[in-house]
Design a protein around this motif. Sequence first.
Motif, PDB file in Angstrom:
ATOM      1  N   VAL A 125       0.867  -1.174   0.000  1.00 29.14           N
ATOM      2  CA  VAL A 125       0.000   0.000   0.000  1.00 29.14           C
ATOM      3  C   VAL A 125       0.907   1.228   0.000  1.00 29.14           C
ATOM      4  N   MET A 126       0.530   2.246  -0.763  1.00 32.32           N
ATOM      5  CA  MET A 126       1.285   3.500  -0.742  1.00 32.32           C
ATOM      6  C   MET A 126       0.477   4.530   0.029  1.00 32.32           C
ATOM      7  N   GLN A 127       1.099   5.139   1.007  1.00 33.82           N
ATOM      8  CA  GLN A 127       0.426   6.212   1.737  1.00 33.82           C
ATOM      9  C   GLN A 127       0.279   7.427   0.844  1.00 33.82           C
ATOM     10  N   GLY A 128      -0.696   8.262   1.135  1.00 30.44           N
ATOM     11  CA  GLY A 128      -0.855   9.508   0.400  1.00 30.44           C
ATOM     12  C   GLY A 128       0.121  10.560   0.907  1.00 30.44           C
ATOM     13  N   TYR A 129       0.493  11.457   0.027  1.00 32.30           N
ATOM     14  CA  TYR A 129       1.395  12.551   0.387  1.00 32.30           C
ATOM     15  C   TYR A 129       0.710  13.896   0.188  1.00 32.30           C
ATOM     16  N   GLY A 130      -0.582  13.948   0.554  1.00 35.93           N
ATOM     17  CA  GLY A 130      -1.348  15.182   0.456  1.00 35.93           C
ATOM     18  C   GLY A 130      -0.808  16.282   1.349  1.00 35.93           C
ATOM     19  N   MET A 131       0.034  15.916   2.304  1.00 35.06           N
ATOM     20  CA  MET A 131       0.626  16.928   3.193  1.00 35.06           C
ATOM     21  C   MET A 131       1.674  17.773   2.478  1.00 35.06           C
ATOM     22  N   LEU A 132       2.144  17.307   1.326  1.00 35.88           N
ATOM     23  CA  LEU A 132       3.082  18.104   0.538  1.00 35.88           C
ATOM     24  C   LEU A 132       2.346  19.278  -0.088  1.00 35.88           C
ATOM     25  N   GLY A 133       3.054  20.347  -0.334  1.00 34.24           N
ATOM     26  CA  GLY A 133       2.462  21.515  -0.971  1.00 34.24           C
ATOM     27  C   GLY A 133       2.203  21.269  -2.449  1.00 34.24           C
ATOM     28  N   ASP A 134       1.348  22.089  -3.037  1.00 31.16           N
ATOM     29  CA  ASP A 134       1.005  21.944  -4.452  1.00 31.16           C
ATOM     30  C   ASP A 134       2.243  22.017  -5.341  1.00 31.16           C
ATOM     31  N   LYS A 135       3.159  22.912  -5.020  1.00 33.54           N
ATOM     32  CA  LYS A 135       4.370  23.048  -5.828  1.00 33.54           C
ATOM     33  C   LYS A 135       5.235  21.800  -5.716  1.00 33.54           C
ATOM     34  N   GLU A 136       5.376  21.254  -4.519  1.00 30.97           N
ATOM     35  CA  GLU A 136       6.175  20.037  -4.338  1.00 30.97           C
ATOM     36  C   GLU A 136       5.567  18.869  -5.123  1.00 30.97           C
ATOM     37  N   ILE A 137       4.243  18.748  -5.070  1.00 30.14           N
ATOM     38  CA  ILE A 137       3.576  17.666  -5.791  1.00 30.14           C
ATOM     39  C   ILE A 137       3.726  17.851  -7.296  1.00 30.14           C
ATOM     40  N   ALA A 138       3.530  19.076  -7.783  1.00 29.61           N
ATOM     41  CA  ALA A 138       3.694  19.342  -9.219  1.00 29.61           C
ATOM     42  C   ALA A 138       5.120  19.011  -9.650  1.00 29.61           C
ATOM     43  N   ASN A 139       6.097  19.408  -8.857  1.00 28.59           N
ATOM     44  CA  ASN A 139       7.500  19.166  -9.208  1.00 28.59           C
ATOM     45  C   ASN A 139       7.850  17.686  -9.215  1.00 28.59           C
ATOM     46  N   VAL A 140       7.426  16.953  -8.181  1.00 38.17           N
ATOM     47  CA  VAL A 140       7.784  15.534  -8.126  1.00 38.17           C
ATOM     48  C   VAL A 140       7.028  14.759  -9.203  1.00 38.17           C
ATOM     49  N   ALA A 141       5.780  15.106  -9.461  1.00 37.82           N
ATOM     50  CA  ALA A 141       5.025  14.431 -10.521  1.00 37.82           C
ATOM     51  C   ALA A 141       5.666  14.700 -11.882  1.00 37.82           C
ATOM     52  N   SER A 142       6.081  15.926 -12.113  1.00 36.33           N
ATOM     53  CA  SER A 142       6.744  16.278 -13.379  1.00 36.33           C
ATOM     54  C   SER A 142       8.088  15.570 -13.506  1.00 36.33           C
TER      55      SER A 142
END
Length: 169
Positions: A125-142
């Motif tokens: 199972v992968m935990q969610g990382y919703g605690m990361l900021g929008d910019k961090e999520i956009a950067n890691v996804a990119s």
Amino acid sequence: MRKGHLSTHTVAIFLFGLGLIVLLNSCYSSKKENKPGSKTEIQTVSKSPPKTPEAALPPYMADGRKVYRQVCLTCHQANGKGVSGLNPPLTQTDYVLGDKNRLLEIIIKGSEANLKDNTSEYANVMQGYGMLGDKEIANVASYIRNSFGNKAEPITVEEVTSFRSANKK
């Protein structure tokens, strides 16, 4: 002292002198200049290719790589190939290269066990990382969408913000 036998003291002095000669000779020979074409000229060869400097990456990729190393690397590995049967790869998969919202959902909300790709099922199972900021999520996804042999359109901060707004509980 018997005739023909050396004292321990004499042997010690001889060995010390011999060691000193070897030491001084090696110091002297290391200072010699090598002439081009001489047989003692040594060339150094780098065994590994130089690493891509952070400055060579666009800022969102460099920042995304930092987040990846902190949050994702343990399970998905440095090469993005995951761990067979446990953690899925991030290379050439629909959930990475396909619909951006699917990848955002996995990063923000996590993923249940039994995630499937084209050939395998993954148990962890992968935990969610919703605690990361929008910019961090956009950067890691990119970063994920454009690393490990992947080539896909980057995800923007606005897309992450919009996804969060549309998927509030």
